[in-house]
Design a protein around this motif. Structure first.
Motif, short mmCIF file in Angstrom:
data_model
loop_
_atom_site.label_atom_id
_atom_site.label_comp_id
_atom_site.label_asym_id
_atom_site.label_seq_id
_atom_site.Cartn_x
_atom_site.Cartn_y
_atom_site.Cartn_z
N GLY A 67 38.59 56.48 33.99
CA GLY A 67 38.85 55.69 32.78
C GLY A 67 39.73 54.47 33.02
O GLY A 67 39.94 53.69 32.09
N ASP A 68 40.24 54.28 34.23
CA ASP A 68 40.99 53.06 34.54
C ASP A 68 39.99 51.93 34.77
O ASP A 68 39.07 52.04 35.60
N LEU A 69 40.17 50.85 34.05
CA LEU A 69 39.26 49.70 34.10
C LEU A 69 40.07 48.42 34.26
O LEU A 69 41.29 48.41 34.07
N TRP A 70 39.36 47.31 34.54
CA TRP A 70 39.98 45.99 34.61
C TRP A 70 39.10 45.05 33.80
O TRP A 70 37.90 44.92 34.08
N HIS A 81 43.43 42.00 32.96
CA HIS A 81 44.47 43.03 32.88
C HIS A 81 43.83 44.41 32.92
O HIS A 81 42.66 44.58 32.59
N ALA A 82 44.63 45.37 33.29
CA ALA A 82 44.19 46.76 33.30
C ALA A 82 43.98 47.23 31.86
O ALA A 82 44.75 46.88 30.97
N VAL A 83 42.92 47.98 31.66
CA VAL A 83 42.60 48.58 30.36
C VAL A 83 42.11 50.00 30.62
O VAL A 83 41.87 50.39 31.75
N ARG A 84 41.96 50.75 29.54
CA ARG A 84 41.47 52.14 29.65
C ARG A 84 40.18 52.28 28.87
O ARG A 84 39.97 51.64 27.85
N ASN A 110 45.98 34.31 38.80
CA ASN A 110 45.65 34.30 37.36
C ASN A 110 46.16 35.55 36.64
O ASN A 110 45.54 36.03 35.70
N TRP A 111 47.28 36.07 37.11
CA TRP A 111 47.88 37.28 36.52
C TRP A 111 49.39 37.21 36.67
O TRP A 111 49.85 36.73 37.70
N PRO A 112 50.20 37.58 35.74
CA PRO A 112 49.83 38.23 34.48
C PRO A 112 49.44 37.26 33.37
O PRO A 112 48.81 37.66 32.40
N GLY A 113 49.80 35.98 33.49
CA GLY A 113 49.39 35.01 32.48
C GLY A 113 48.00 34.50 32.80
O GLY A 113 47.85 33.56 33.57
N ALA A 114 46.97 35.10 32.24
CA ALA A 114 45.59 34.80 32.60
C ALA A 114 45.03 33.64 31.78
O ALA A 114 45.04 33.68 30.56
N ALA A 115 44.53 32.63 32.49
CA ALA A 115 43.79 31.53 31.86
C ALA A 115 42.33 31.96 31.79
O ALA A 115 41.72 32.25 32.83
#
Length: 163
Positions: A67-70, A81-84, A110-115
């Motif tokens: 269930g760990d996704l990006w 960012h990481a999502v579930r 481009n992380w953590p401030g993603a354009a």
């Protein structure tokens, strides 16, 4: 660590490395298959605890769970960012069957401030094999990646440049 299309140098050693199928670019775009040129830091990461022990690293390494996704959808608020799961927008699964993400490191590209649209999931991870391209990440032989992580420091950087 200095990385070119033909390999990487770190702590006095040379390592074969896999880069994006489209080579390297100064103008990274989502889905272009290129590895962005520049200077990166390794920020945090994950590993498959069911397949291996946690690698030594000077940053947080947590087990990758089902269930760990990006998120790789430039229009989504959680882009790069990481999502579930469940997660509706486009995403990449971090718990893979093929071993590429048995160790996966998040870089500050481009992380953590993603354009939006400037590239997502630019990771350092295990490779498929020598000269087998990635979708834009850097990939190393698993034992080489372990060696690098064991010697990485908070001051270390990845420098990607044309040869």
């Amino acid at each position: 660590m200095v990385v070119t299309r033909w390999g990487a140098r770190f702590a006095g050693r040379r390592f074969p490395v896999a880069i994006g199928r489209a080579g390297m670019t100064n103008d990274k775009r989502e889905g272009d298959g290129a590895t962005p040129l520049g200077v990166w830091r390794m920020m945090c990461g994950g590993y498959r605890a069911d397949r291996r022990a946690a690698p030594g690293a000077p940053f947080a390494m947590r087990p990758v769970r089902a269930g760990d996704l990006w998120s790789d959808d430039p229009g989504a608020p959680a882009y790069n960012h990481a999502v579930r799961a469940p997660y509706g927008p486009s995403h990449e699964r971090l718990r893979r069957g093929d071993g590429l993400y048995d160790v996966v490191i998040v870089t500050d590209w481009n992380w953590p401030g993603a354009a939006p649209g400037k590239g997502s999931a630019i990771f350092v991870h295990c490779w498929r094999g020598p000269r087998r391209p990635t979708a834009g990440c850097l990939a190393f032989r698993p034992d080489h990646l372990d060696w690098i992580l064991a010697r990485w420091t908070p001051r270390s950087r990845i420098i990607l440049r044309q040869p």
